[in-house]
Design a protein around this motif. Sequence first.
Motif, PDB file in Angstrom:
ATOM      1  N   ASP A 293       4.264 -86.359  34.387  1.00 39.88           N
ATOM      2  CA  ASP A 293       5.436 -86.928  35.044  1.00 39.88           C
ATOM      3  C   ASP A 293       5.939 -85.906  36.067  1.00 39.88           C
ATOM      4  OD1 ASP A 293       7.732 -88.087  35.898  1.00 39.88           O
ATOM      5  OD2 ASP A 293       8.744 -88.086  33.946  1.00 39.88           O
ATOM      6  N   ILE A 294       5.670 -86.179  37.330  1.00 39.23           N
ATOM      7  CA  ILE A 294       6.010 -85.216  38.379  1.00 39.23           C
ATOM      8  C   ILE A 294       7.514 -84.937  38.431  1.00 39.23           C
ATOM      9  CG2 ILE A 294       6.283 -86.960  40.178  1.00 39.23           C
ATOM     10  CD1 ILE A 294       4.692 -83.475  40.591  1.00 39.23           C
ATOM     11  N   TYR A 312      16.644 -77.511  48.587  1.00 36.55           N
ATOM     12  CA  TYR A 312      15.423 -77.285  47.820  1.00 36.55           C
ATOM     13  C   TYR A 312      15.771 -76.689  46.464  1.00 36.55           C
ATOM     14  CZ  TYR A 312      15.725 -72.304  49.117  1.00 36.55           C
ATOM     15  OH  TYR A 312      16.137 -71.009  49.280  1.00 36.55           O
ATOM     16  N   SER A 313      14.859 -76.890  45.506  1.00 38.42           N
ATOM     17  CA  SER A 313      15.008 -76.339  44.158  1.00 38.42           C
ATOM     18  C   SER A 313      13.664 -75.799  43.708  1.00 38.42           C
ATOM     19  CB  SER A 313      15.459 -77.419  43.172  1.00 38.42           C
ATOM     20  OG  SER A 313      16.753 -77.869  43.471  1.00 38.42           O
ATOM     21  N   SER A 314      13.683 -74.731  42.957  1.00 37.42           N
ATOM     22  CA  SER A 314      12.439 -74.213  42.395  1.00 37.42           C
ATOM     23  C   SER A 314      11.965 -75.143  41.286  1.00 37.42           C
ATOM     24  CB  SER A 314      12.643 -72.800  41.854  1.00 37.42           C
ATOM     25  OG  SER A 314      13.657 -72.786  40.876  1.00 37.42           O
ATOM     26  N   ALA A 315      10.646 -75.227  41.110  1.00 39.92           N
ATOM     27  CA  ALA A 315      10.057 -76.164  40.149  1.00 39.92           C
ATOM     28  C   ALA A 315       9.379 -75.405  39.021  1.00 39.92           C
ATOM     29  CB  ALA A 315       9.048 -77.065  40.864  1.00 39.92           C
ATOM     30  N   ASN A 316       9.328 -76.038  37.861  1.00 35.69           N
ATOM     31  CA  ASN A 316       8.722 -75.455  36.665  1.00 35.69           C
ATOM     32  C   ASN A 316       7.331 -76.056  36.470  1.00 35.69           C
ATOM     33  OD1 ASN A 316       8.054 -74.380  34.214  1.00 35.69           O
ATOM     34  ND2 ASN A 316       9.761 -75.292  33.086  1.00 35.69           N
ATOM     35  N   LEU A 317       6.301 -75.311  36.840  1.00 37.40           N
ATOM     36  CA  LEU A 317       4.939 -75.839  36.814  1.00 37.40           C
ATOM     37  C   LEU A 317       4.398 -76.014  35.400  1.00 37.40           C
ATOM     38  CD1 LEU A 317       3.429 -73.826  39.793  1.00 37.40           C
ATOM     39  CD2 LEU A 317       3.884 -76.275  39.700  1.00 37.40           C
ATOM     40  N   SER A 318       5.002 -75.350  34.421  1.00 41.19           N
ATOM     41  CA  SER A 318       4.524 -75.483  33.041  1.00 41.19           C
ATOM     42  C   SER A 318       4.711 -76.908  32.517  1.00 41.19           C
ATOM     43  CB  SER A 318       5.255 -74.498  32.123  1.00 41.19           C
ATOM     44  OG  SER A 318       6.644 -74.798  32.051  1.00 41.19           O
ATOM     45  N   GLN A 319       5.580 -77.676  33.161  1.00 40.24           N
ATOM     46  CA  GLN A 319       5.834 -79.051  32.738  1.00 40.24           C
ATOM     47  C   GLN A 319       4.734 -80.017  33.176  1.00 40.24           C
ATOM     48  OE1 GLN A 319       8.488 -79.862  30.781  1.00 40.24           O
ATOM     49  NE2 GLN A 319       8.939 -77.673  30.756  1.00 40.24           N
ATOM     50  N   VAL A 320       3.887 -79.589  34.114  1.00 42.42           N
ATOM     51  CA  VAL A 320       2.843 -80.483  34.645  1.00 42.42           C
ATOM     52  C   VAL A 320       1.502 -79.751  34.672  1.00 42.42           C
ATOM     53  CG1 VAL A 320       4.321 -82.038  35.974  1.00 42.42           C
ATOM     54  CG2 VAL A 320       3.671 -79.845  36.953  1.00 42.42           C
ATOM     55  N   PRO A 321       0.932 -79.440  33.516  1.00 43.00           N
ATOM     56  CA  PRO A 321      -0.306 -78.636  33.469  1.00 43.00           C
ATOM     57  C   PRO A 321      -1.487 -79.299  34.154  1.00 43.00           C
ATOM     58  CG  PRO A 321       0.214 -79.570  31.318  1.00 43.00           C
ATOM     59  CD  PRO A 321       1.405 -79.806  32.173  1.00 43.00           C
ATOM     60  N   ASN A 322      -1.600 -80.629  34.049  1.00 37.63           N
ATOM     61  CA  ASN A 322      -2.740 -81.309  34.666  1.00 37.63           C
ATOM     62  C   ASN A 322      -2.678 -81.228  36.185  1.00 37.63           C
ATOM     63  OD1 ASN A 322      -4.064 -82.442  32.243  1.00 37.63           O
ATOM     64  ND2 ASN A 322      -2.117 -83.524  32.021  1.00 37.63           N
ATOM     65  N   LEU A 323      -1.485 -81.420  36.714  1.00 35.13           N
ATOM     66  CA  LEU A 323      -1.313 -81.321  38.163  1.00 35.13           C
ATOM     67  C   LEU A 323      -1.592 -79.906  38.645  1.00 35.13           C
ATOM     68  CD1 LEU A 323      -0.443 -82.583  40.851  1.00 35.13           C
ATOM     69  CD2 LEU A 323       1.927 -82.003  40.268  1.00 35.13           C
ATOM     70  N   SER A 324      -1.100 -78.917  37.917  1.00 40.09           N
ATOM     71  CA  SER A 324      -1.323 -77.520  38.293  1.00 40.09           C
ATOM     72  C   SER A 324      -2.805 -77.180  38.291  1.00 40.09           C
ATOM     73  CB  SER A 324      -0.577 -76.582  37.336  1.00 40.09           C
ATOM     74  OG  SER A 324       0.807 -76.781  37.418  1.00 40.09           O
ATOM     75  N   ASN A 325      -3.514 -77.638  37.272  1.00 40.70           N
ATOM     76  CA  ASN A 325      -4.954 -77.382  37.202  1.00 40.70           C
ATOM     77  C   ASN A 325      -5.694 -78.083  38.331  1.00 40.70           C
ATOM     78  OD1 ASN A 325      -4.753 -75.788  34.921  1.00 40.70           O
ATOM     79  ND2 ASN A 325      -5.012 -77.520  33.506  1.00 40.70           N
ATOM     80  N   PHE A 326      -5.262 -79.303  38.651  1.00 49.81           N
ATOM     81  CA  PHE A 326      -5.888 -80.044  39.748  1.00 49.81           C
ATOM     82  C   PHE A 326      -5.738 -79.281  41.063  1.00 49.81           C
ATOM     83  CE2 PHE A 326      -5.323 -83.013  43.295  1.00 49.81           C
ATOM     84  CZ  PHE A 326      -6.535 -83.701  43.272  1.00 49.81           C
ATOM     85  N   ILE A 327      -4.534 -78.809  41.320  1.00 49.16           N
ATOM     86  CA  ILE A 327      -4.283 -78.074  42.567  1.00 49.16           C
ATOM     87  C   ILE A 327      -5.074 -76.767  42.583  1.00 49.16           C
ATOM     88  CG2 ILE A 327      -2.519 -76.803  43.855  1.00 49.16           C
ATOM     89  CD1 ILE A 327      -0.538 -78.993  43.041  1.00 49.16           C
ATOM     90  N   SER A 328      -5.068 -76.043  41.472  1.00 51.79           N
ATOM     91  CA  SER A 328      -5.751 -74.745  41.426  1.00 51.79           C
ATOM     92  C   SER A 328      -7.252 -74.896  41.608  1.00 51.79           C
ATOM     93  CB  SER A 328      -5.452 -74.044  40.095  1.00 51.79           C
ATOM     94  OG  SER A 328      -4.082 -73.750  39.989  1.00 51.79           O
ATOM     95  N   SER A 329      -7.861 -75.884  40.954  1.00 52.01           N
ATOM     96  CA  SER A 329      -9.309 -76.058  41.064  1.00 52.01           C
ATOM     97  C   SER A 329      -9.702 -76.500  42.472  1.00 52.01           C
ATOM     98  CB  SER A 329      -9.801 -77.069  40.024  1.00 52.01           C
ATOM     99  OG  SER A 329      -9.179 -78.322  40.222  1.00 52.01           O
ATOM    100  N   ASN A 330      -8.919 -77.384  43.060  1.00 54.27           N
ATOM    101  CA  ASN A 330      -9.218 -77.799  44.431  1.00 54.27           C
ATOM    102  C   ASN A 330      -8.961 -76.673  45.424  1.00 54.27           C
ATOM    103  OD1 ASN A 330      -9.920 -80.847  44.937  1.00 54.27           O
ATOM    104  ND2 ASN A 330      -8.524 -80.803  43.183  1.00 54.27           N
ATOM    105  N   PHE A 331      -7.989 -75.811  45.100  1.00 51.34           N
ATOM    106  CA  PHE A 331      -7.740 -74.655  45.963  1.00 51.34           C
ATOM    107  C   PHE A 331      -8.936 -73.720  45.963  1.00 51.34           C
ATOM    108  CE2 PHE A 331      -6.195 -70.236  46.318  1.00 51.34           C
ATOM    109  CZ  PHE A 331      -5.785 -70.268  47.627  1.00 51.34           C
ATOM    110  N   GLU A 332      -9.544 -73.495  44.783  1.00 54.76           N
ATOM    111  CA  GLU A 332     -10.725 -72.625  44.711  1.00 54.76           C
ATOM    112  C   GLU A 332     -11.856 -73.186  45.565  1.00 54.76           C
ATOM    113  OE1 GLU A 332     -11.047 -69.699  43.376  1.00 54.76           O
ATOM    114  OE2 GLU A 332      -8.967 -69.701  42.702  1.00 54.76           O
ATOM    115  N   ASP A 333     -12.034 -74.492  45.507  1.00 58.04           N
ATOM    116  CA  ASP A 333     -13.069 -75.128  46.315  1.00 58.04           C
ATOM    117  C   ASP A 333     -12.740 -75.021  47.797  1.00 58.04           C
ATOM    118  OD1 ASP A 333     -15.404 -76.997  46.689  1.00 58.04           O
ATOM    119  OD2 ASP A 333     -13.800 -78.258  47.510  1.00 58.04           O
ATOM    120  N   TYR A 334     -11.491 -75.266  48.112  1.00 65.54           N
ATOM    121  CA  TYR A 334     -11.025 -75.172  49.503  1.00 65.54           C
ATOM    122  C   TYR A 334     -11.223 -73.755  50.039  1.00 65.54           C
ATOM    123  CZ  TYR A 334      -7.246 -74.113  52.843  1.00 65.54           C
ATOM    124  OH  TYR A 334      -6.509 -73.642  53.885  1.00 65.54           O
TER     125      TYR A 334
END
Length: 452
Positions: A293-294, A312-334
Amino acid sequence: MKLSPKQLEISNLLEAKKFNDCLPLIHKELIDNPEDFLSYYHMGMYSVATKSFQEAMDNLIKASELDVKKNYNYNQFISFCCLSLGDICLNKKNYEDAESFYNKSFDYTPNYIGGLHALGNLFYLNNDYKKSEDYFNKAIDVNPRFYMSLLGMAFLKKNLNDIDLAIDYAEKCLKVSPNYFRANYFLGIIYFEKNDFVTSLKYLQESQLIEPNNSSVLKYIICCHISNNDFDKAYNILDTYLDNLNMYDRSLYSLYVYLDYLSNDNSRDIFLDDSTAFIKKLNAPVSLLSNDDINQLVSSDANIQSFSNCNYSSANLSQVPNLSNFISSNFEDYLSRIINTKDSINKFYPKSFSLTCFKVFNFSNNVITPLMDPNSLHNVIYFNDIKDDINFDINFKLELNSNFENPNNLMKSFSINKDSFIFFPSFYNFTITNNFSSEFSYYIFNFLPKVN
């Protein structure tokens, strides 16, 4: 004037800058000899040295009143105290009191050059160029070799778009003070803006001799070489600089990634044909967004801060582990696609990143400018609450001099829709145009290098 042994000791301690040792002796002299001008003079000079300028001025005025023969140039020191008090007010943006102190310096030293220059600078900062020019000229009339006011006139003329006169004043400044960094740097920038990169390099290299570790000078030197299409020279200079300093600077690293790409003949041709080749757009899979849930990224009571045209507000990435992993893995590829892993860039390029995120919202107009962490090297924008039937345009522009490539290839536009991700390095700038005045928000993920 003959000094007593105790007065001579105080004088010697002041000259040796042993302030803690001399202060008790000065206090004793003031108690023992309350009508002795020299005790007040010493207290005044001690206060000048310790930057207690109001106290210094009070003691020097008292010393001047008691000293019938005027053994010291009290008025010059008092004017200096007025100037220093004005500078303190100026730094606090208390312009009215600053102007008052600067004018007060003339009560003790008519046409005090420090006060004249300070008023020129004050009015320049307040965009009152007529008064600024009057005071800079008065200072130059008092001393034609007063290089600070000569450079002040150079800045003023540049702001009035009288570039030739700006150059003339800056060159006069350098004739008086050839090692003055600000004048060399000023001329380096002004010739860079005139696209005269040979002359710009001359002054920038002089600036670098004066301040070898100034990263702004280095960036312009590199940009001169890039503008002359001498990419290898620019790359080698930056490579040597980073190797020697072992330091991190976001814009330098971003520039290094850029030059690393251009240092290869094949990729250079591709990049010069499409200067936005580093930008990648993805759409999030439906399964990912159903698991996370974004809206949990930012809590309802989050600390909301203001930017120039949004909140703007800072965000807590621990609440969305799947999204964080998706971004991180695609970043490595990018990242693997834009960096040649066999290149020397790996000596400096951060091996790992931490990920931060902000939610950006409540825009005050329909043209949205970027909000990025100042330490980020790469970024991802994520859009999640756009209605399916509304399109937005996001325009990326290479944030470098227009001479680097064909200006027609500097911009890349995307039509963004619900659940769009866009990966890009920090040497691109972007704007988002909301053509339908629909409210929406975006998340900006920042990849921050972990530097050992």
